[in-house]
Design a protein around this motif. Structure first.
Motif, PDB file in Angstrom:
ATOM      1  N   TRP A 268      41.009 -22.728 -42.305  1.00 61.66           N
ATOM      2  CA  TRP A 268      41.101 -23.725 -43.355  1.00 61.66           C
ATOM      3  C   TRP A 268      40.708 -23.106 -44.694  1.00 61.66           C
ATOM      4  O   TRP A 268      39.756 -22.320 -44.783  1.00 61.66           O
ATOM      5  N   GLU A 270      39.442 -24.120 -48.302  1.00 58.28           N
ATOM      6  CA  GLU A 270      38.842 -25.173 -49.113  1.00 58.28           C
ATOM      7  C   GLU A 270      38.698 -24.661 -50.542  1.00 58.28           C
ATOM      8  O   GLU A 270      38.097 -23.607 -50.778  1.00 58.28           O
ATOM      9  N   GLY A 387      36.039 -27.716 -40.960  1.00 61.82           N
ATOM     10  CA  GLY A 387      37.313 -27.128 -41.365  1.00 61.82           C
ATOM     11  C   GLY A 387      38.461 -27.490 -40.446  1.00 61.82           C
ATOM     12  O   GLY A 387      39.593 -27.677 -40.904  1.00 61.82           O
ATOM     13  N   LYS A 390      39.855 -30.955 -41.257  1.00 60.14           N
ATOM     14  CA  LYS A 390      40.675 -30.930 -42.468  1.00 60.14           C
ATOM     15  C   LYS A 390      42.028 -30.276 -42.204  1.00 60.14           C
ATOM     16  O   LYS A 390      43.059 -30.734 -42.699  1.00 60.14           O
TER      17      LYS A 390
END
Length: 511
Positions: A268, A270, A387, A390
């Protein structure tokens, strides 16, 4: 540093700390909402399994007619494997598959994801003559799984390309490889598809493209043409996937009743801050991981950000290619381990072409300096369970909520050869990792993501590619010094209790 610069840096740190607080508060509320999580919290038909790959576990590299792969050759090059080891024996699953399948059954898993070695089926990779011993071996493995009520999830390609295909034609840089992969895939469908109902064409094409043909840390170790070859390799892997799926759908799916997908890997990304350039960089980073493979399947072409950054280095799809690729997955397989913060970086400090062109720097610390999560054995792997939630929600939103199987998830321990066995077996951090990530997966399902299965990586400690035997991902400890004996770790016992929906701390494997 001037007054304005100091003010901006201070504001950035404050914003980062506020973001950290919000994420951690949300995560704590999810993680502590229901304890302990168990099998009954997931849908009734949700699949729980464990995973391995042929080259990492099988061994028997020159037995029963198997041809050499690019990884057999790569391990012979001095300096390529950090401990100088090879996978000639690996953990000897070729001979000990019944023992390992018995362990899977006793732990309560109902699925086993493993890969078939292409060069064990066709030693030269060309598909001119099948190796009967190789076919017999995988028939035996599949039958042993079915006998234990364990569903085989079979990966056709997990990086171990037959060496002859690389030496004679360059491997994945040559479009001719598409037809050879199609012949190999159809041979597997016709030989094993009466019992195998879950197929994966290719595992992590990103890693083959980037680490095999850009950084050179994976076989075949190429880096001479890193600005173009990775994208050509990825293109041909996509075409090979589409060709195999087309064959399966036309000739085997109806009568065999199976499903077929592709496994992608993604950490992930971010955005480090709410600044537009950082958000764009994080989105671009996801395009270069997921979109690279999934956008052509769902939208007919590579992501716009890749087209803009790469120009003519990015190959073009013909109309036939687009038609074959269109919706060519029954499910997405997702391999996920960790997460990173990402910020815009016009001059990326990660000095290779693949990362530089993205203008996206990966960062493992919050703005205040604290690491994004607790570190595992490998330098790249941090525990960031929020993570995966998401990422699952991102995939669901971007690709119209497709069926997803998490085909790999896990963490590793460092093995310096000095720790006593009892310490290695008491893997509390791994137990914490699985608890956290499964809680996040559970929440993603509640969010609406169509997640249908979860495979822990890995069943066994094994040959970890360029890291050799210095890292251990297994829930089963393999004693490399004493006959490759198998010893369940605390994480194995945790899964046993989790899958039985019990909290009996006295559960033991009769093994």
């Amino acid at each position: 540093m001037g007054t304005n610069a100091k003010s901006m840096a201070s504001t950035s740190i404050i914003d980062g700390l506020e973001k950290k607080r919000k994420i951690e508060d949300e995560w704590r509320s999810i993680y502590s909402a229901k304890q302990p999580l168990n099998r009954q919290d997931f849908p009734p038909h949700f699949t729980f399994g464990v995973a391995t790959a042929a080259f990492q576990v099988e061994g028997a590299s020159r037995e029963d007619g198997r041809g050499l792969s690019i990884w057999d050759a790569f391990t012979l090059v001095p300096g390529k494997i950090c401990d100088g080891s090879n996978a000639d024996i690996a953990v000897d699953q070729y001979h000990r598959y019944k023992e390992d399948i018995e362990l899977i059954a006793k732990l309560g898993f109902k699925a086993y994801r493993f890969s078939i070695s292409w060069s064990r089926i066709f030693p030269d990779g060309l598909g001119t003559k099948i190796n009967p011993e190789g076919k017999r071996h995988y028939n035996n493995v599949i039958n042993a799984l079915i006998d234990k009520d364990i569903q085989p999830y079979v990966t056709l390609y997990h990086w171990d390309l037959p060496l002859n295909l690389f030496e004679s034609m360059g491997g994945w840089v040559n479009e001719e490889i598409v037809k050879y992969f199609a012949v190999y895939a159809e041979t597997c469908f016709s030989s094993f598809g009466d019992r195998v109902k879950n197929w994966i064409t290719i595992n992590e094409p990103l890693q083959t493209a980037v680490n095999g043909y850009c950084t050179g840390v994976y076989a075949p170790g190429r880096r001479e043409h890193s600005s173009g070859e990775p994208y050509l390799v990825a293109h041909h892997q996509l075409l090979a996937h589409a060709e195999a799926v087309s064959i399966y759908n036309k000739k085997y799916k109806d009568k065999q009743g199976g499903q077929i997908g592709l496994v992608v890997d993604c950490e992930w990304s971010e955005a480090l801050s709410d600044r537009v350039e950082d958000r764009n960089a994080a989105a671009r980073r996801l395009d270069f991981q997921l979109g690279w493979y999934l956008d052509p399947i769902y939208y007919g072409d590579y992501p716009k950000s890749m087209q803009e950054k790469l120009g003519d280095f990015l190959p073009k799809f013909s109309e036939r290619d687009k038609e074959l690729l269109k919706n060519s997955v029954d499910f997405i397989g997702l391999n996920h381990y960790t997460a990173r913060f990402v910020r815009h970086a016009a001059d990326n400090p990660e000095h290779n072409d693949f990362y530089r062109v993205q203008e996206a720097e990966r960062i493992a610390e919050w703005e205040g300096g604290e690491t994004i999560g607790e570190k595992a054995g490998s330098s790249w792997l941090y525990m960031v369970p929020w993570g995966v939630r998401k990422l699952l929600n991102y995939i669901s939103l971007r690709y119209n909520n497709p069926p997803i199987y998490i085909t790999e998830n896990g963490m590793d321990d460092e093995d310096d050869g000095m720790s006593p066995l009892d310490e290695m077996l008491d893997d509390k951090l791994r137990v914490s990792y699985y608890k956290g990530y499964l809680a996040a997966v559970h929440q993603a399902i509640r969010d609406g993501a169509d997640v249908r299965g979860y495979f822990a990586w890995s069943l066994l400690d094994n040959f970890e590619w360029q890291l050799g035997y210095t890292k251990r991902f297994g829930i089963i400890y393999v004693d490399y010094k004493n006959g490759l004996e198998r010893h369940p770790k605390s994480s194995a016992y945790w899964f046993l209790r989790f899958l039985k929906a019990e909290e009996d701390k006295n559960d033991k494997l009769d093994y």
